[in-house]
Write a protein that holds these residues in place. Sequence first.
Motif, short mmCIF file in Angstrom:
data_model
loop_
_atom_site.label_atom_id
_atom_site.label_comp_id
_atom_site.label_asym_id
_atom_site.label_seq_id
_atom_site.Cartn_x
_atom_site.Cartn_y
_atom_site.Cartn_z
N UNK A 162 1.00 -1.31 -0.14
CA UNK A 162 0.61 0.26 0.06
C UNK A 162 0.80 1.63 0.01
N UNK A 163 1.86 0.42 0.82
CA UNK A 163 3.29 2.33 0.54
C UNK A 163 3.92 2.68 -1.12
N UNK A 164 3.56 1.46 -1.51
CA UNK A 164 3.90 1.97 -3.45
C UNK A 164 5.44 1.26 -3.23
N UNK A 165 5.89 0.30 -2.28
CA UNK A 165 7.27 -0.48 -2.25
C UNK A 165 6.85 -1.98 -3.28
N UNK A 166 7.53 -2.00 -3.82
CA UNK A 166 7.53 -2.90 -4.60
C UNK A 166 8.70 -4.24 -4.52
N UNK A 167 8.10 -5.11 -4.77
CA UNK A 167 9.11 -6.89 -4.38
C UNK A 167 8.83 -7.25 -5.65
N UNK A 168 10.23 -7.76 -6.35
CA UNK A 168 9.72 -9.17 -6.97
C UNK A 168 10.23 -10.50 -7.02
N UNK A 169 8.98 -11.40 -7.16
CA UNK A 169 9.20 -13.22 -7.07
C UNK A 169 9.30 -13.95 -8.37
N UNK A 170 10.66 -14.67 -7.91
CA UNK A 170 10.80 -14.96 -9.43
C UNK A 170 10.65 -16.80 -9.51
N UNK A 171 10.53 -17.38 -9.71
CA UNK A 171 9.85 -18.41 -10.05
C UNK A 171 10.21 -19.02 -11.01
N UNK A 172 10.78 -20.67 -11.31
CA UNK A 172 11.13 -21.35 -11.27
C UNK A 172 10.53 -22.11 -12.17
N UNK A 173 10.15 -23.44 -12.89
CA UNK A 173 9.85 -23.84 -13.31
C UNK A 173 10.57 -25.49 -13.65
N UNK A 174 10.55 -26.06 -13.06
CA UNK A 174 11.00 -27.95 -13.00
C UNK A 174 10.34 -28.40 -13.74
#
Length: 179
Positions: free
Chosen positions: A160-172
């Motif tokens: 809600x504060x505009x902070x961004x995070x990126x989650x990286x998913x690897x498909x096996x």
Amino acid sequence: GTKVYDDDEIKTMTRSLVALRFLDDKSTVRIRQNSTFTVEGKKDKNSTLKNIVLEAGDILANVAKQKGEFRIESPTSVASVKGTKFGVSFSTTTGASTTTVFDGLVQLRSKKTGAIRDVNVGEKISVSKTGEVKSETFNANEFDETVEDIEEALLEFQDKNGNKKILKLKFIPKATDDN
């Protein structure tokens, strides 16, 4: 993390997918690459009508028990469930939709003829552009839950504060009996 609202249209491109989770009952819908659909939601007293209008592509749904109605609608058919796991495909090339049931029961209605058919576990039913309803051979790998042609995905979340995070998913890849 993006919210989807009533009448939002979503298109997936090549090598992409969308996963939706409904907040009220935790039902999930996965939409494969090269798909176009619109999400519709209507609240009515103590129940909710959830309708996904599939214009092209493939959807895999895992639907929790419903107080309202959950439908996936294609140009040729309407698949209604109360709680089950199933897939719906619509081919713009042939003009046919196909419903495959993995768990539970789906009621399928041809939009053209009005014919209604129950689709049971292990069944695959298609509805042609002329409204013809027919049973087809069930192929368990047709809706393989892995995404065979995507190696990784990036998901961006914003608080809600505009902070961004990126989650990286690897498909096996899924192990087979040969491995």
